[in-house]
Design a protein around this motif. Structure first.
Motif, PDB file in Angstrom:
ATOM      1  N   ASN A   1      12.072 -22.059  16.242  1.00 43.07           N
ATOM      2  CA  ASN A   1      13.446 -21.630  16.434  1.00 43.07           C
ATOM      3  C   ASN A   1      13.602 -20.168  16.040  1.00 43.07           C
ATOM      4  O   ASN A   1      12.972 -19.710  15.086  1.00 43.07           O
ATOM      5  CB  ASN A   1      14.312 -22.519  15.534  1.00 43.07           C
ATOM      6  CG  ASN A   1      15.784 -22.241  15.630  1.00 43.07           C
ATOM      7  OD1 ASN A   1      16.253 -21.602  16.553  1.00 43.07           O
ATOM      8  ND2 ASN A   1      16.519 -22.727  14.653  1.00 43.07           N
ATOM      9  N   LYS A   2      14.462 -19.438  16.763  1.00 40.27           N
ATOM     10  CA  LYS A   2      14.736 -18.034  16.443  1.00 40.27           C
ATOM     11  C   LYS A   2      16.235 -17.793  16.533  1.00 40.27           C
ATOM     12  O   LYS A   2      16.863 -18.078  17.566  1.00 40.27           O
ATOM     13  CB  LYS A   2      14.000 -17.116  17.433  1.00 40.27           C
ATOM     14  CG  LYS A   2      14.411 -15.660  17.392  1.00 40.27           C
ATOM     15  CD  LYS A   2      13.915 -14.952  16.155  1.00 40.27           C
ATOM     16  CE  LYS A   2      14.111 -13.452  16.266  1.00 40.27           C
ATOM     17  NZ  LYS A   2      14.698 -12.859  15.103  1.00 40.27           N
ATOM     18  N   THR A   3      16.822 -17.289  15.467  1.00 41.43           N
ATOM     19  CA  THR A   3      18.217 -16.865  15.493  1.00 41.43           C
ATOM     20  C   THR A   3      18.269 -15.539  16.232  1.00 41.43           C
ATOM     21  O   THR A   3      17.564 -14.600  15.874  1.00 41.43           O
ATOM     22  CB  THR A   3      18.777 -16.708  14.070  1.00 41.43           C
ATOM     23  OG1 THR A   3      18.675 -17.970  13.402  1.00 41.43           O
ATOM     24  CG2 THR A   3      20.215 -16.248  14.091  1.00 41.43           C
ATOM     25  N   ILE A   4      19.097 -15.478  17.288  1.00 41.61           N
ATOM     26  CA  ILE A   4      19.139 -14.251  18.083  1.00 41.61           C
ATOM     27  C   ILE A   4      20.383 -13.411  17.810  1.00 41.61           C
ATOM     28  O   ILE A   4      20.345 -12.197  17.944  1.00 41.61           O
ATOM     29  CB  ILE A   4      18.986 -14.536  19.588  1.00 41.61           C
ATOM     30  CG1 ILE A   4      20.010 -15.553  20.071  1.00 41.61           C
ATOM     31  CG2 ILE A   4      17.578 -15.008  19.901  1.00 41.61           C
ATOM     32  CD1 ILE A   4      20.025 -15.758  21.567  1.00 41.61           C
ATOM     33  N   ILE A   5      21.485 -14.053  17.449  1.00 39.18           N
ATOM     34  CA  ILE A   5      22.705 -13.338  17.062  1.00 39.18           C
ATOM     35  C   ILE A   5      23.256 -14.023  15.828  1.00 39.18           C
ATOM     36  O   ILE A   5      23.487 -15.236  15.841  1.00 39.18           O
ATOM     37  CB  ILE A   5      23.760 -13.356  18.192  1.00 39.18           C
ATOM     38  CG1 ILE A   5      23.233 -12.653  19.433  1.00 39.18           C
ATOM     39  CG2 ILE A   5      25.060 -12.712  17.710  1.00 39.18           C
ATOM     40  CD1 ILE A   5      24.141 -12.776  20.639  1.00 39.18           C
ATOM     41  N   LYS A   6      23.460 -13.262  14.760  1.00 38.00           N
ATOM     42  CA  LYS A   6      23.953 -13.836  13.514  1.00 38.00           C
ATOM     43  C   LYS A   6      25.239 -13.141  13.103  1.00 38.00           C
ATOM     44  O   LYS A   6      25.292 -11.919  13.018  1.00 38.00           O
ATOM     45  CB  LYS A   6      22.910 -13.694  12.410  1.00 38.00           C
ATOM     46  CG  LYS A   6      23.290 -14.413  11.131  1.00 38.00           C
ATOM     47  CD  LYS A   6      22.135 -14.386  10.154  1.00 38.00           C
ATOM     48  CE  LYS A   6      22.476 -15.071   8.866  1.00 38.00           C
ATOM     49  NZ  LYS A   6      22.344 -16.499   8.939  1.00 38.00           N
ATOM     50  N   ASN A   7      26.281 -13.948  12.897  1.00 44.71           N
ATOM     51  CA  ASN A   7      27.553 -13.465  12.396  1.00 44.71           C
ATOM     52  C   ASN A   7      27.847 -14.154  11.074  1.00 44.71           C
ATOM     53  O   ASN A   7      27.089 -15.038  10.649  1.00 44.71           O
ATOM     54  CB  ASN A   7      28.672 -13.756  13.407  1.00 44.71           C
ATOM     55  CG  ASN A   7      28.535 -12.915  14.652  1.00 44.71           C
ATOM     56  OD1 ASN A   7      28.401 -11.700  14.571  1.00 44.71           O
ATOM     57  ND2 ASN A   7      28.559 -13.561  15.811  1.00 44.71           N
ATOM     58  N   THR A   8      28.938 -13.822  10.442  1.00 49.74           N
ATOM     59  CA  THR A   8      29.253 -14.429   9.150  1.00 49.74           C
ATOM     60  C   THR A   8      29.614 -15.901   9.268  1.00 49.74           C
ATOM     61  O   THR A   8      29.322 -16.681   8.373  1.00 49.74           O
ATOM     62  CB  THR A   8      30.409 -13.679   8.462  1.00 49.74           C
ATOM     63  OG1 THR A   8      31.528 -13.645   9.359  1.00 49.74           O
ATOM     64  CG2 THR A   8      29.998 -12.275   8.084  1.00 49.74           C
ATOM     65  N   SER A   9      30.235 -16.319  10.388  1.00 47.34           N
ATOM     66  CA  SER A   9      30.668 -17.707  10.492  1.00 47.34           C
ATOM     67  C   SER A   9      29.886 -18.539  11.516  1.00 47.34           C
ATOM     68  O   SER A   9      30.064 -19.748  11.578  1.00 47.34           O
ATOM     69  CB  SER A   9      32.160 -17.763  10.823  1.00 47.34           C
ATOM     70  OG  SER A   9      32.419 -17.079  12.026  1.00 47.34           O
TER      71      SER A   9
END
Length: 165
Positions: A126-134
């Motif tokens: 798995n790869k996180t591609i866009i990370k925001n606070t929520s």
């Protein structure tokens, strides 16, 4: 510098550092869409989008013990459309262990128990591609291996994308 200014900047510094720290255990929910791409067994090779259309909807909860390791509980209803007929073909119970690999990558080692009588395991990268606070968006490559129910052992390569919150 006055005492009030020192106190103000100290409180400000403590406030900023407390926002950047994560408290564990950390619970994250997610929902995704999973497309099996190709399935191989000793009798045949089938390709999604060509031979039929199948899709899964993984949803679950990840419980991170610390920043490196966690537990995941996932349920995946699967739908298949073949020759003009569509139906829910399977419900997958998919518990597993999570290992953070760094730089947004995670490995999930999952056990697999299907309502259709098959069982096995699924390594997932798995790869996180866009990370925001929520919330964050992710992509994943699940590699299901299945046995049982009078069918030959099979190996599938899939593609998954979704949102975690």
């Amino acid at each position: 510098m006055s005492f009030k200014r020192i106190l103000f900047f100290t409180a400000l510094l403590i406030g900023f550092t407390s926002f950047s720290q994560t408290t564990y255990p950390k619970i994250v929910g997610y929902f995704g869409i999973m497309h099996p791409i190709v399935t191989i067994n000793e009798d045949e090779t089938t390709v999604n989008f060509r031979d039929y259309y199948a899709v899964g909807f993984p949803s679950g909860i990840n419980i991170w013990k610390n920043e490196k390791i966690g537990f995941s509980f996932e349920i995946v209803p699967n739908i298949k459309e073949d020759q003009g007929t569509s139906k829910v073909t399977n419900l997958l119970f998919h518990p597993g262990v999570l290992v953070a690999l760094g730089k947004g990558y995670t490995f999930a080692g999952r056990a697999a128990f299907e309502s259709g009588g098959r069982y096995g395991f699924t390594p997932v990268f798995n790869k996180t591609i866009i990370k925001n606070t929520s919330y964050s968006y992710y992509v994943a490559v699940p590699l299901p291996v299945r046995f049982g129910n009078d069918h030959p052992a099979s190996f599938t390569v899939g593609f998954q994308f979704g949102i975690a919150f």
